[in-house]
Scaffold this motif. Structure first.
Motif, PDB file in Angstrom:
ATOM      1  N   GLN A 126       1.336  -1.349  -0.496  1.00 41.33           N
ATOM      2  CA  GLN A 126      -0.179  -0.011  -0.343  1.00 41.33           C
ATOM      3  C   GLN A 126       0.584   1.389  -0.064  1.00 41.33           C
ATOM      4  O   GLN A 126       0.318   1.941  -0.259  1.00 41.33           O
ATOM      5  CB  GLN A 126      -0.786   0.075   1.193  1.00 41.33           C
ATOM      6  CG  GLN A 126      -1.885  -0.594   1.079  1.00 41.33           C
ATOM      7  CD  GLN A 126      -2.901  -1.044   2.947  1.00 41.33           C
ATOM      8  OE1 GLN A 126      -2.442  -0.700   3.637  1.00 41.33           O
ATOM      9  NE2 GLN A 126      -4.751  -0.757   2.310  1.00 41.33           N
ATOM     10  N   ALA A 175       2.119   1.845  -3.395  1.00 38.41           N
ATOM     11  CA  ALA A 175       1.120   2.503  -3.912  1.00 38.41           C
ATOM     12  C   ALA A 175       1.508   3.543  -4.419  1.00 38.41           C
ATOM     13  O   ALA A 175       0.481   4.973  -4.618  1.00 38.41           O
ATOM     14  CB  ALA A 175       0.127   1.540  -3.802  1.00 38.41           C
ATOM     15  N   GLY A 180       1.542   0.420  -9.222  1.00 40.19           N
ATOM     16  CA  GLY A 180       1.240   0.193  -7.748  1.00 40.19           C
ATOM     17  C   GLY A 180      -0.477   0.676  -8.322  1.00 40.19           C
ATOM     18  O   GLY A 180      -0.263  -0.188  -6.780  1.00 40.19           O
ATOM     19  N   ALA A 181      -0.876   1.023  -8.694  1.00 42.84           N
ATOM     20  CA  ALA A 181      -2.557   0.832  -8.393  1.00 42.84           C
ATOM     21  C   ALA A 181      -2.144  -0.602  -9.185  1.00 42.84           C
ATOM     22  O   ALA A 181      -3.383  -1.367  -8.088  1.00 42.84           O
ATOM     23  CB  ALA A 181      -2.972   1.064  -9.877  1.00 42.84           C
ATOM     24  N   THR A 210      -2.566  -2.837  -5.928  1.00 40.19           N
ATOM     25  CA  THR A 210      -3.683  -2.564  -5.116  1.00 40.19           C
ATOM     26  C   THR A 210      -4.459  -2.931  -5.808  1.00 40.19           C
ATOM     27  O   THR A 210      -5.601  -3.463  -4.750  1.00 40.19           O
ATOM     28  CB  THR A 210      -3.578  -1.364  -4.958  1.00 40.19           C
ATOM     29  OG1 THR A 210      -2.236  -0.607  -5.209  1.00 40.19           O
ATOM     30  CG2 THR A 210      -4.934  -0.245  -3.795  1.00 40.19           C
ATOM     31  N   CYS A 249      -8.322   2.784  -8.945  1.00 39.54           N
ATOM     32  CA  CYS A 249      -7.130   1.749  -9.153  1.00 39.54           C
ATOM     33  C   CYS A 249      -6.722   1.207 -10.685  1.00 39.54           C
ATOM     34  O   CYS A 249      -6.280   1.352 -11.725  1.00 39.54           O
ATOM     35  CB  CYS A 249      -6.196   0.813  -8.799  1.00 39.54           C
ATOM     36  SG  CYS A 249      -5.599   1.450  -6.891  1.00 39.54           S
TER      37      CYS A 249
END
Length: 134
Positions: free
Chosen positions: A69, A72, A85-86, A89, A113
Motif C-alpha cells: 500500500q 502504491a 502501483g495501482a 493495489t 486503481c
C-alpha cells in the motif's frame, strides 16, 4: 491550392487522457494513505484483525500489505510507475472486499486503481513506463 483543415480534440480526450487520471490519483492517495500507515503504527491491532479474518500468517501479511500500500501511495502520488502501483493495489482491495466487506472506501480505491491501470496517471506524471496504444 492548399486546403486548411481544422482538427478538433474532443473534451472527452482531454478529460480521460489528462485530468481524470489526476483526480483518480488524488482520490486513491487520499483514501489509501491512512490504512497503509496504520499497518505499521498499529501493527499488533492490524495483525489481530487479519487473524480474525482468517488470513494466514497475519504478522507477515500485515507487513506485506502495508509495504504494497505504501508503494502504491508513493508511485501513484508521484505519477512514477503509477500503473504498477495501482495494479499492485487491485488484489489487495479485492481481498479486503472478500474477507471483510465492501464499503465505499475500498470500492473507490478499487475503481480508482482500475482507472489508473487503464488510463495511466495523466497530467503531472513524473514517469509512466507502461503506455498502452502508443
Amino acid at each position: 491550392m492548399v486546403q486548411d483543415t481544422l482538427q478538433f480534440g474532443t473534451v472527452g480526450d482531454d478529460i480521460a487522457g489528462g485530468w481524470l487520471p489526476v483526480v483518480l490519483r488524488g482520490l486513491v492517495v487520499l483514501i489509501l494513505t491512512a490504512p497503509a500507515v496504520s499497518k505499521f503504527l498499529r501493527y499488533s491491532d492490524r495483525a489481530a484483525n487479519f487473524a480474525a479474518y482468517g488470513i494466514p500468517a497475519p504478522e507477515i501479511t500485515v507487513l506485506l500489505v502495508g509495504v504494497a500500500q505504501l508503494f502504491a501511495v508513493v508511485t501513484i502520488a508521484a505519477g512514477a510507475a503509477g500503473r504498477l502501483g495501482a495494479l499492485v493495489t487491485v488484489p489487495v482491495m479485492l481481498t479486503a472486499m472478500a474477507v471483510d466487506a465492501v464499503n465505499v472506501f475500498n470500492a473507490l480505491v478499487l475503481v480508482g486503481c482500475v482507472g489508473i491501470v487503464l488510463l495511466g496517471t495523466g497530467n503531472y506524471s513524473v514517469w509512466e513506463p507502461f503506455r498502452f496504444g502508443e
